[in-house]
Design a protein around this motif. Structure first.
Motif, short mmCIF file in Angstrom:
data_model
loop_
_atom_site.label_atom_id
_atom_site.label_comp_id
_atom_site.label_asym_id
_atom_site.label_seq_id
_atom_site.Cartn_x
_atom_site.Cartn_y
_atom_site.Cartn_z
N LYS A 1 -14.31 16.10 55.57
CA LYS A 1 -13.36 16.42 54.51
C LYS A 1 -13.79 15.80 53.18
CE LYS A 1 -9.36 16.81 57.58
NZ LYS A 1 -9.26 18.29 57.42
N ASP A 2 -13.47 16.47 52.09
CA ASP A 2 -13.62 15.89 50.76
C ASP A 2 -12.53 14.84 50.57
OD1 ASP A 2 -15.63 17.68 50.42
OD2 ASP A 2 -14.81 18.65 48.64
N HIS B 1 -24.26 16.16 50.60
CA HIS B 1 -23.23 15.16 50.32
C HIS B 1 -23.41 14.65 48.89
CE1 HIS B 1 -23.09 15.24 54.69
NE2 HIS B 1 -21.92 14.63 54.63
N LEU B 2 -22.35 14.75 48.12
CA LEU B 2 -22.32 14.24 46.75
C LEU B 2 -21.28 13.14 46.67
CD1 LEU B 2 -22.92 14.40 43.64
CD2 LEU B 2 -21.10 16.13 43.53
N VAL B 3 -21.68 11.98 46.15
CA VAL B 3 -20.77 10.85 46.00
C VAL B 3 -20.70 10.45 44.53
CG1 VAL B 3 -20.24 8.47 46.69
CG2 VAL B 3 -21.38 10.01 48.31
N PRO C 1 -25.58 22.52 45.69
CA PRO C 1 -25.03 23.67 46.43
C PRO C 1 -23.50 23.66 46.38
CG PRO C 1 -26.74 22.57 47.70
CD PRO C 1 -26.45 21.69 46.53
N GLN C 2 -22.91 24.83 46.36
CA GLN C 2 -21.46 24.93 46.31
C GLN C 2 -20.83 24.42 47.61
OE1 GLN C 2 -20.07 28.81 45.29
NE2 GLN C 2 -17.89 28.25 45.31
N HIS C 3 -21.49 24.68 48.73
CA HIS C 3 -20.97 24.23 50.02
C HIS C 3 -21.56 22.85 50.32
CE1 HIS C 3 -19.10 28.08 50.74
NE2 HIS C 3 -20.25 28.68 50.44
N ARG C 4 -20.78 21.85 50.08
CA ARG C 4 -21.20 20.46 50.28
C ARG C 4 -19.94 19.63 50.50
NH1 ARG C 4 -20.95 21.27 44.64
NH2 ARG C 4 -19.31 19.91 43.80
N GLN C 5 -20.13 18.38 50.90
CA GLN C 5 -19.02 17.43 51.00
C GLN C 5 -19.07 16.53 49.77
OE1 GLN C 5 -19.00 14.96 54.51
NE2 GLN C 5 -16.90 14.26 54.19
N THR C 6 -17.96 16.43 49.06
CA THR C 6 -17.91 15.63 47.83
C THR C 6 -16.92 14.49 48.00
OG1 THR C 6 -18.42 17.59 46.51
CG2 THR C 6 -17.54 15.68 45.35
N LEU C 7 -17.40 13.27 47.79
CA LEU C 7 -16.59 12.06 47.94
C LEU C 7 -16.48 11.39 46.58
CD1 LEU C 7 -18.23 10.72 51.22
CD2 LEU C 7 -16.33 12.32 50.98
N LEU C 8 -15.28 11.10 46.16
CA LEU C 8 -15.04 10.55 44.83
C LEU C 8 -14.34 9.21 44.98
CD1 LEU C 8 -13.65 12.68 41.87
CD2 LEU C 8 -12.88 10.34 42.25
N PHE C 9 -14.98 8.15 44.48
CA PHE C 9 -14.41 6.80 44.54
C PHE C 9 -14.12 6.33 43.12
CE2 PHE C 9 -16.18 7.32 48.63
CZ PHE C 9 -15.50 6.46 49.48
N ALA D 1 -11.52 16.12 40.17
CA ALA D 1 -11.36 16.42 41.59
C ALA D 1 -11.09 17.91 41.79
CB ALA D 1 -10.23 15.59 42.18
N ARG D 2 -10.28 18.51 40.91
CA ARG D 2 -9.99 19.94 41.02
C ARG D 2 -11.25 20.77 40.79
NH1 ARG D 2 -5.14 18.39 38.33
NH2 ARG D 2 -6.06 18.90 36.30
N ARG D 3 -12.13 20.29 39.91
CA ARG D 3 -13.34 21.05 39.60
C ARG D 3 -14.43 20.88 40.66
NH1 ARG D 3 -12.82 19.09 34.38
NH2 ARG D 3 -14.74 17.89 34.46
N TYR D 4 -14.56 19.67 41.18
CA TYR D 4 -15.71 19.35 42.02
C TYR D 4 -15.44 19.41 43.52
CZ TYR D 4 -17.46 17.20 37.65
OH TYR D 4 -17.85 16.96 36.36
N GLN D 5 -14.17 19.31 43.94
CA GLN D 5 -13.88 19.14 45.36
C GLN D 5 -13.12 20.32 45.94
OE1 GLN D 5 -12.13 15.00 44.92
NE2 GLN D 5 -13.63 14.56 46.52
N SER D 6 -13.16 20.41 47.27
CA SER D 6 -12.46 21.46 47.99
C SER D 6 -11.38 20.83 48.86
CB SER D 6 -13.45 22.25 48.85
OG SER D 6 -12.77 23.17 49.66
N GLN D 7 -10.13 21.08 48.52
CA GLN D 7 -8.97 20.56 49.26
C GLN D 7 -9.14 19.08 49.60
OE1 GLN D 7 -8.92 23.38 52.58
NE2 GLN D 7 -7.29 24.52 51.55
N PRO D 8 -9.34 18.23 48.58
CA PRO D 8 -9.57 16.81 48.85
C PRO D 8 -8.32 16.10 49.37
CG PRO D 8 -9.27 17.16 46.50
CD PRO D 8 -9.31 18.53 47.13
#
Length: 462
Positions: free
Chosen positions: A42-43, A150-152, A176-184, A196-203
């Motif tokens: 999950k994002d 994975h993008l952090v 890539p558009q299909h990736r897992q994005t983690l934002l700290f 978060a709305r721009r970079y993540q999918s249902q975080p």
């Protein structure tokens, strides 16, 4: 996960065994809340402060998913500063040490492009870098993000404050558009919600307390007549408290240099840290402070971001922070891991509105205190118990901490308890040695050999 232990996570054997060897058993709150989510793909948006264990919170996730036989960049970790990038890369290497041949590469500004280009040609699994330098490599075509899964974004709020919004957008468009994005992020302002709305999918949002207990931090506030009193007030607090490690926050680079100069003139073991220092200078300053070879570090907020020093006795706010969140971030650097800490804040009448804001937003009850009156006979500072030595060989010469420790203790006859932290960089290394053993350590290192070669050693602190 009531017990919050790493053994309950579905980790691959090398990660699980390495965590046990490192002594990692119980998870911190941010790890316990976020790891089950990130390992499930999950994002995540995690609000967590420095010192909360966030590197392991995303590091275990990205290492678990790594395809070790594929030397394309699969993970991109973006950090606001070089210091934080180096710290994150070092922790990822520690977490991955039981995995076979995992390559972690740092791409930061302030360093020559040539070695980075060479390293990129050889391939790396994980890229840890600052936005500016990563963007430079993308522009040159020396870095491809086509394989990033994975993008952090580490300390995303700070990257936005530093004006990296457009650069981040440009970098993330290359992923890539299909990736897992983690934002700290240490804070959760509207700007973070927007990215978060721009970079993540249902975080999933995870919000946990910081990595320290505010109850272990004694806060003190001192009203000054004018700005001219700040340096003298800082000295009075340092003379009175005699901290082994103190961090003084200034709002500008000029103030950092001016105050550090005055403290050195007054006999304090002190260095300044700000964005104008060259990379080698920054490494030296941070290493000397981390090894307790320098007692006082005067720094700006940007330079100190990502600085993770255990057992910091004292924080002094030379000026009050620009807002309540930054104040909490500064103060939270002391009193960690259950230890007692103190934070002293200086302010003038013109900053009374900031005092009111701290009281309102943080629920603090602020009582002004008189500055300590230090007698002339008490105006001295203890010299640090450790001295930092620099060696003219590092990772590129295959030098490891064990080589230096062995040379000093086995061949040199120096007690292991007299040797402190050892830091290895590409072309140099640093070791802290107890003051009484410095002469012998310099003799051993200069007259002996490390990895079959002569190594020049010198003291860089008094």
């Amino acid at each position: 996960m009531s017990e919050q232990t790493f053994s309950q996570l579905p980790l691959i054997a090398p990660l699980r065994d390495n965590l046990a060897s490192l002594g990692y058993q119980s998870m911190t709150p941010v790890q316990a809340e976020s790891l089950p989510l990130t390992l499930a793909g999950k994002d995540v948006i995690a609000q967590a402060k420095t010192g909360s264990g966030k590197t392991a919170a995303f590091g275990l996730c990205v290492l678990q998913a790594l395809k070790v036989k594929d030397f394309n960049a699969q993970v991109l970790v973006l950090c606001p500063t070089r210091e934080l990038a180096d710290q994150v890369a070092g922790e990822l290497r520690r977490l991955a040490r039981a995995m076979h041949n995992v390559k972690v590469l740092t791409l930061c500004g302030g360093l020559p492009m040539g070695p980075q280009l060479g390293s990129l040609r050889h391939g790396a699994h994980i890229i840890v870098g600052t936005p500016g330098r990563v963007a430079d490599h993308l522009h040159k075509g020396s870095l491809s993000l086509d394989s990033v899964s994975h993008l952090v974004l580490d300390e995303a709020d700070r990257m936005l404050e530093m004006g990296f919004q457009e650069t981040l957008d440009a970098i993330i468009r290359k992923c890539p558009q299909h990736r897992q994005t983690l934002l700290f992020s240490a804070t959760y302002p509207p700007e973070i919600q927007a990215i978060a709305r721009r970079y993540q999918s249902q975080p999933v949002l995870v919000q946990v307390a910081g990595g320290h207990d505010q109850g272990t931090i004694a806060q003190h506030f001192y009203r000054l007549a004018d700005n001219a009193e700040r340096a003298a007030a800082t000295m009075a607090l340092l003379w009175q408290r005699q901290p082994q490690s103190a961090l003084v926050f200034c709002n500008t680079k000029v103030e950092c240099d001016e105050l550090a100069g005055k403290l050195v003139e007054a006999g304090f073991s002190c260095s300044a840290l700000h964005g104008d220092l060259e990379q080698r200078q920054r490494e030296q300053v941070l290493t000397c402070f981390a090894t307790r070879s320098v007692s006082v570090l005067v720094a700006t907020d940007v330079a100190a971001r990502g600085l993770d020093i255990d057992d910091l006795d004292l924080v002094i706010n030379y000026h009050l922070a620009r807002d309540a969140e930054v104040h909490v971030h500064r103060v939270g650097r002391t009193g960690r891991a259950g230890s007692q800490g103190a934070a002293c804040s200086l302010f003038t009448g013109r900053e009374s509105h900031k005092i009111e804001r701290l009281q309102n937003e943080l629920g603090l009850t602020i009582r002004e205190e008189p500055l300590p009156q230090v007698r002339q006979a008490e105006r001295h500072s203890e010299r640090p118990s450790m001295v930092c030595l620099q060696l003219d060989a590092g990772k590129k010469q295959k030098i490891r901490p064990g080589d230096i420790l062995g040379a000093l203790t086995a061949a040199g006859g120096i007690a292991g308890s007299d040797v402190g932290k050892i830091q290895i960089y590409d072309f140099c290394a640093y070791v802290a040695v107890r003051r009484a053993s410095v002469r012998r350590a310099l003799q051993v290192l200069s007259e002996g050999k490390l990895k079959g070669r002569r190594v020049r050693a010198r003291s860089i602190t008094d």
